[in-house]
Design an enzyme around this catalytic site. Sequence first.
Site, PDB file in Angstrom:
ATOM      1  N   LEU A   1      23.829  21.576 -36.995  1.00 51.86           N
ATOM      2  CA  LEU A   1      22.601  22.144 -36.431  1.00 51.86           C
ATOM      3  C   LEU A   1      22.826  23.583 -35.971  1.00 51.86           C
ATOM      4  CD1 LEU A   1      21.470  19.146 -34.189  1.00 51.86           C
ATOM      5  CD2 LEU A   1      20.291  19.990 -36.246  1.00 51.86           C
TER       6      LEU A   1
ATOM      7  N   SER B   1      22.979  24.466 -43.761  1.00 49.40           N
ATOM      8  CA  SER B   1      22.946  23.617 -44.973  1.00 49.40           C
ATOM      9  C   SER B   1      22.458  22.202 -44.645  1.00 49.40           C
ATOM     10  CB  SER B   1      24.296  23.605 -45.687  1.00 49.40           C
ATOM     11  OG  SER B   1      25.394  23.440 -44.839  1.00 49.40           O
TER      12      SER B   1
END
Length: 200
Positions: free
Chosen positions: A35, A108
């Site tokens: 995150l 990602s």
Amino acid sequence: MMTSANVTWHEGVVGRAQRWSSLGVRGATIWFTGLPASGKSTIAAATEARLVGEGRSAYRLDGDNLRHGVCGDLGFSTADRDENVRRTAEVARLFADSGSIAIVSVVSPFESGRRAARALHERDGLHFVEVFVNTPVEECMRRDPKGLYARAVAGQLTGMTGVDAPYEVPSSPDVELLGPCDVTDAVERVLTALEPARAI
Ligand code: ADP
């Protein structure tokens, strides 16, 4: 791999084995996912410093930094995020092939993009280490160094991973760092996964 029409691959004179042995290097890619504000860039920078301090060729490819150049034309739609990860993976593969240790830190958020990044490397015989910086979203929100979570919660920013955009938890990362973690310990675990011989 994407291929372009009317373009053929030009083979160099020097191959990877000769390059690596002549230069005394061994390329690979370390891919930090997690995150926003989970600690990816912090641990990536410490890993880079440690490797360079040991005389290794290592280079950080920070997601935010790449968005200033190679990925400067991309936004945060799902398609643009996918393209951001694809380009980052391609650049990392080139660094790894050159003999450097590419240290990627990029949110990602999708498993498919991370899987493609790994496949791109492994098809090419390059070592790929996926590191999941697993810091709870509450802790990331508390840190919020760029104020992005606060803006997302206030409705001033949409598509923020962890608030109103998904983060798919990695199913089989090579290393999982439960945050908040000690940065020195984290680097040690990453380097052990990079080179198992270090653990002996
Ligand atoms: P990311 O790259 O995942 O967005 P950063 O590395 O920029 O995250 O870190 C976000 C914030 O959290 C920064 O303010 C940083 O100082 C802090 N931080 C990072 N790693 C740790 C850690 N292991 N323990 C405590 N705070 C951390």
